[in-house]
Scaffold this active site. Structure first.
Site, PDB file in Angstrom:
ATOM      1  CE1 TYR A  30      13.218  56.098  63.924  1.00 22.80           C
ATOM      2  CE2 TYR A  30      14.832  54.973  62.549  1.00 22.80           C
ATOM      3  CZ  TYR A  30      14.407  55.397  63.795  1.00 22.80           C
ATOM      4  OH  TYR A  30      15.182  55.136  64.899  1.00 22.80           O
ATOM      5  NE  ARG A  32       3.389  59.733  73.160  1.00 22.26           N
ATOM      6  CZ  ARG A  32       3.311  59.431  71.880  1.00 22.26           C
ATOM      7  NH1 ARG A  32       2.683  60.232  71.051  1.00 22.26           N
ATOM      8  NH2 ARG A  32       3.855  58.321  71.426  1.00 22.26           N
ATOM      9  CD  GLN A  62      14.158  47.440  73.268  1.00 23.43           C
ATOM     10  OE1 GLN A  62      13.827  46.300  73.003  1.00 23.43           O
ATOM     11  NE2 GLN A  62      14.977  48.131  72.494  1.00 23.43           N
ATOM     12  CE  LYS A  85       4.346  40.282  61.795  1.00 22.25           C
ATOM     13  NZ  LYS A  85       4.243  41.090  60.570  1.00 22.25           N
ATOM     14  CB  SER A 143      18.809  55.029  63.906  1.00 26.93           C
ATOM     15  OG  SER A 143      18.483  53.888  63.155  1.00 26.93           O
ATOM     16  CD  GLU A 190      16.491  51.495  59.182  1.00 23.96           C
ATOM     17  OE1 GLU A 190      15.838  51.914  58.225  1.00 23.96           O
ATOM     18  OE2 GLU A 190      16.985  50.353  59.225  1.00 23.96           O
TER      19      GLU A 190
HETATM   20  P1  NDP Z   1      10.276  52.781  71.566  1.00 26.02           P
HETATM   21  O1  NDP Z   1       9.416  52.881  70.362  1.00 26.02           O
HETATM   22  O2  NDP Z   1      10.190  51.577  72.442  1.00 26.02           O
HETATM   23  O3  NDP Z   1       9.992  54.069  72.495  1.00 26.02           O
HETATM   24  C1  NDP Z   1       9.734  55.321  71.948  1.00 26.02           C
HETATM   25  C2  NDP Z   1       9.449  56.299  73.073  1.00 26.02           C
HETATM   26  O4  NDP Z   1       9.212  57.588  72.495  1.00 26.02           O
HETATM   27  C3  NDP Z   1       8.214  55.957  73.910  1.00 26.02           C
HETATM   28  O5  NDP Z   1       8.497  56.253  75.253  1.00 26.02           O
HETATM   29  C4  NDP Z   1       7.169  56.900  73.362  1.00 26.02           C
HETATM   30  O6  NDP Z   1       6.171  57.266  74.301  1.00 26.02           O
HETATM   31  C5  NDP Z   1       8.027  58.120  73.062  1.00 26.02           C
HETATM   32  N1  NDP Z   1       7.361  59.026  72.125  1.00 26.02           N
HETATM   33  C6  NDP Z   1       7.006  58.752  70.849  1.00 26.02           C
HETATM   34  N2  NDP Z   1       6.405  59.837  70.321  1.00 26.02           N
HETATM   35  C7  NDP Z   1       6.383  60.797  71.290  1.00 26.02           C
HETATM   36  C8  NDP Z   1       5.883  62.118  71.355  1.00 26.02           C
HETATM   37  N3  NDP Z   1       5.272  62.679  70.316  1.00 26.02           N
HETATM   38  N4  NDP Z   1       6.037  62.819  72.510  1.00 26.02           N
HETATM   39  C9  NDP Z   1       6.648  62.246  73.573  1.00 26.02           C
HETATM   40  N5  NDP Z   1       7.144  60.985  73.572  1.00 26.02           N
HETATM   41  C10 NDP Z   1       7.001  60.278  72.436  1.00 26.02           C
HETATM   42  O7  NDP Z   1      11.758  53.007  71.067  1.00 26.02           O
HETATM   43  P2  NDP Z   1      13.148  52.387  71.603  1.00 26.02           P
HETATM   44  O8  NDP Z   1      13.174  52.449  73.067  1.00 26.02           O
HETATM   45  O9  NDP Z   1      13.396  51.103  70.898  1.00 26.02           O
HETATM   46  O10 NDP Z   1      14.195  53.419  70.990  1.00 26.02           O
HETATM   47  C11 NDP Z   1      14.588  54.593  71.701  1.00 26.02           C
HETATM   48  C12 NDP Z   1      15.200  55.583  70.722  1.00 26.02           C
HETATM   49  O11 NDP Z   1      16.336  55.012  70.089  1.00 26.02           O
HETATM   50  C13 NDP Z   1      14.269  56.020  69.586  1.00 26.02           C
HETATM   51  O12 NDP Z   1      14.567  57.367  69.295  1.00 26.02           O
HETATM   52  C14 NDP Z   1      14.679  55.132  68.422  1.00 26.02           C
HETATM   53  O13 NDP Z   1      14.376  55.777  67.200  1.00 26.02           O
HETATM   54  C15 NDP Z   1      16.170  55.048  68.674  1.00 26.02           C
HETATM   55  N6  NDP Z   1      16.815  53.841  68.183  1.00 26.02           N
HETATM   56  C16 NDP Z   1      16.352  52.601  68.566  1.00 26.02           C
HETATM   57  C17 NDP Z   1      17.018  51.465  68.172  1.00 26.02           C
HETATM   58  C18 NDP Z   1      16.532  50.099  68.544  1.00 26.02           C
HETATM   59  O14 NDP Z   1      16.963  49.139  67.911  1.00 26.02           O
HETATM   60  N7  NDP Z   1      15.687  49.967  69.558  1.00 26.02           N
HETATM   61  C19 NDP Z   1      18.251  51.542  67.357  1.00 26.02           C
HETATM   62  C20 NDP Z   1      18.661  52.904  67.044  1.00 26.02           C
HETATM   63  C21 NDP Z   1      17.961  53.985  67.452  1.00 26.02           C
HETATM   64  P3  NDP Z   1       4.773  56.465  74.423  1.00 26.02           P
HETATM   65  O15 NDP Z   1       5.062  55.295  75.312  1.00 26.02           O
HETATM   66  O16 NDP Z   1       3.885  57.485  75.066  1.00 26.02           O
HETATM   67  O17 NDP Z   1       4.365  56.084  73.039  1.00 26.02           O
HETATM   68  P1  GDR Z   2      14.083  48.251  61.795  1.00 28.54           P
HETATM   69  O1  GDR Z   2      13.308  47.160  62.667  1.00 28.54           O
HETATM   70  O2  GDR Z   2      13.271  48.715  60.642  1.00 28.54           O
HETATM   71  O3  GDR Z   2      15.441  47.699  61.508  1.00 28.54           O
HETATM   72  O4  GDR Z   2      14.173  49.479  62.819  1.00 28.54           O
HETATM   73  P2  GDR Z   2      12.143  46.149  62.297  1.00 28.54           P
HETATM   74  O5  GDR Z   2      12.209  45.088  63.331  1.00 28.54           O
HETATM   75  O6  GDR Z   2      10.844  46.827  62.097  1.00 28.54           O
HETATM   76  O7  GDR Z   2      12.597  45.557  60.864  1.00 28.54           O
HETATM   77  C1  GDR Z   2      13.804  44.828  60.706  1.00 28.54           C
HETATM   78  C2  GDR Z   2      13.836  44.185  59.329  1.00 28.54           C
HETATM   79  O8  GDR Z   2      12.888  43.123  59.282  1.00 28.54           O
HETATM   80  C3  GDR Z   2      12.169  43.206  58.057  1.00 28.54           C
HETATM   81  N1  GDR Z   2      10.870  42.552  58.205  1.00 28.54           N
HETATM   82  C4  GDR Z   2       9.870  42.957  59.003  1.00 28.54           C
HETATM   83  N2  GDR Z   2       9.788  43.994  59.876  1.00 28.54           N
HETATM   84  C5  GDR Z   2       8.638  44.135  60.579  1.00 28.54           C
HETATM   85  N3  GDR Z   2       8.543  45.125  61.479  1.00 28.54           N
HETATM   86  N4  GDR Z   2       7.576  43.283  60.418  1.00 28.54           N
HETATM   87  C6  GDR Z   2       7.616  42.224  59.538  1.00 28.54           C
HETATM   88  O9  GDR Z   2       6.657  41.476  59.405  1.00 28.54           O
HETATM   89  C7  GDR Z   2       8.817  42.057  58.801  1.00 28.54           C
HETATM   90  N5  GDR Z   2       9.231  41.142  57.900  1.00 28.54           N
HETATM   91  C8  GDR Z   2      10.465  41.454  57.532  1.00 28.54           C
HETATM   92  C9  GDR Z   2      12.067  44.703  57.792  1.00 28.54           C
HETATM   93  O10 GDR Z   2      11.716  44.944  56.446  1.00 28.54           O
HETATM   94  C10 GDR Z   2      13.475  45.137  58.178  1.00 28.54           C
HETATM   95  O11 GDR Z   2      14.348  44.911  57.110  1.00 28.54           O
HETATM   96  C11 GDR Z   2      14.547  49.286  64.170  1.00 28.54           C
HETATM   97  C12 GDR Z   2      13.839  50.389  64.997  1.00 28.54           C
HETATM   98  O12 GDR Z   2      14.063  50.130  66.359  1.00 28.54           O
HETATM   99  C13 GDR Z   2      14.388  51.757  64.654  1.00 28.54           C
HETATM  100  O13 GDR Z   2      13.842  52.718  65.554  1.00 28.54           O
HETATM  101  C14 GDR Z   2      15.903  51.723  64.807  1.00 28.54           C
HETATM  102  O14 GDR Z   2      16.464  52.967  64.494  1.00 28.54           O
HETATM  103  C15 GDR Z   2      16.502  50.632  63.932  1.00 28.54           C
HETATM  104  O15 GDR Z   2      15.945  49.388  64.313  1.00 28.54           O
HETATM  105  C16 GDR Z   2      18.008  50.542  64.094  1.00 28.54           C
END
Ligand code: NDP
Ligand code: GDR
Length: 337
Positions: free
Chosen positions: A153, A35, A14, A196, A129, A131
């Protein structure tokens, strides 16, 4: 003037896709670490970046392999490196903590070690994050709030944060972490709760589904739009001195409120469709996150442009388009049969 050259890991995710668009719009030369399996299956793996493929350069590497990362840094010089790749789903980290730790901690360490060895002048951004705050010690959370991660995580992100700070302090490199709260978009992965929900709303509206099963409806998150958050990443890297900053909307909403708003977008009452299911509860929950990003707003001149309501509306609207197409396909398949 020569364009700046940036490497993004996690380009197919994303944030990577929005960041690539943002950097291209600023005139950057954008490279991505992806990858090998993704390169081999572009139709499925590049859905978020297919509109950018002719403007970016991709390099195959694995976060699990230092030589593959070293190989890229030994052939290309970068001005900025945005390390976004990670196993990012908290739920999955409980199921397989070992591979989450391996990818997220060693992967970050390999990136830092490779840069130190071959191009220590390259600026490095680490995707930290909210988290990391986990079982929160204060409300709202800010840069000085102690970390208490509640999942493999979260623990992996604290380690990545510490590694990033250590390379900054030990080797004088420009290494910075964003402490980013949840950010979502129509490009969010379907396993995360917001997507979702919006996807289920659209499927229910089209008659393709009849219920939505979720876990903890009372969990509260500080949800923003990913487009706003990638601007903040870039701004953090443009500063003279590296400084870790909290980036957040400053508003928190429960999963229940998210459901209520998303179902209301199509005129439905979420209480008629949403079922709580133990299966989706986490062994240790992060109950309530809300960030204080006043430092980042002041230092970067950053403000989010999307409201929570606009975010939900955009996500539902995109999923209605997708579900509409799915319904059409299902009915034409029925007509053929
Ligand atoms: P996504 O899950 O959408 O994207 C994760 C990316 O990491 C994908 O491009 C995936 O590649 C790549 N990846 C995962 N495993 C590997 C691996 N072993 N080798 C190479 N590439 C890999 O995450 P977001 O874009 O939402 O988040 C980006 C970053 O920010 C992450 O580090 C996340 O933990 C962090 N973050 C996200 C937040 C959020 O709310 N979105 C908030 C705070 C932090 P592939 O497509 O091949 O699977
Ligand atoms: P989060 O995102 O764990 O905050 O991590 P997620 O959307 O998975 O969960 C948010 C909250 O919703 C509650 N929840 C559920 N979550 C999921 N996935 N599915 C369900 O059915 C459901 N029902 C309730 C969870 O328990 C949680 O409290 C995201 C990721 O992008 C991380 O990589 C990032 O670091 C943090 O946000 C900031």
């Amino acid at each position: 003037m020569k364009p700046k050259k940036a490497l993004i890991t996690g380009l197919t995710g994303q944030d990577g896709s929005y960041l690539a668009e943002h950097l291209l719009s600023l005139g950057y030369e954008v490279h991505g670490l992806v990858r090998r399996v993704a390169l081999e299956d572009p139709g499925r793996r590049f859905n978020r970046i297919e509109h950018l493929l002719d403007q970016i350069t991709l390099h195959a590497a694995s976060l699990e392999s230092y030589p593959s990362i070293f190989h890229i840094f030994s052939r290309h010089q970068f001005d900025e490196c945005y390390h976004l790749a990670a196993q990012s789903f908290v739920g999955e980290s409980f199921a397989d903590g070992f591979s989450t730790m391996n990818t997220n901690i060693n992967g970050t360490h390999y990136m830092l070690a490779g840069l130190r060895e071959l191009q220590p002048q390259c600026k490095f951004y680490f995707a930290g994050s909210s988290e990391m705050f986990g079982k929160v010690r204060e409300v709202p959370q800010k840069e000085t709030t102690p970390f208490h991660p509640r999942s493999p995580y979260g623990i992996s992100k604290v380690a990545g944060f510490d590694l990033t700070r250590n390379y900054r302090e030990a080797y004088g490199m420009f290494c910075v972490s964003g402490i980013f709260f949840n950010h979502e978009s129509p490009r969010r992965g379907f396993e995360f709760v917001t997507r979702k929900i919006t996807s289920a709303v659209a499927h229910i509206h089209q008659g393709l589904a009849s219920e939505l099963r979720v876990g903890n409806l009372e969990a509260r998150r500080d949800w923003g739009h990913a487009k706003d958050y990638v601007r903040a990443m870039h701004l953090m890297v443009q500063r003279e001195e590296p400084e870790d900053l909290v980036v957040a909307s400053g508003e928190s909403h429960s999963v229940r409120e998210f459901c209520e708003l998303a179902f209301a977008e199509v005129g439905l009452d979420y209480r008629d469709y949403v079922i709580q299911d133990e299966k989706f509860y986490r062994p240790a929950e992060v109950e309530h996150l809300i960030g204080d990003s006043s430092k980042a707003r002041e230092a970067l001149g950053w403000e989010p442009q999307y409201t929570f309501q606009e975010l939900v509306k955009e996500m539902v609207s995109r999923d209605l388009e997708l579900a509409g197409k799915a319904a059409e396909m299902a009915s034409s398949a029925g007509a053929i049969a």
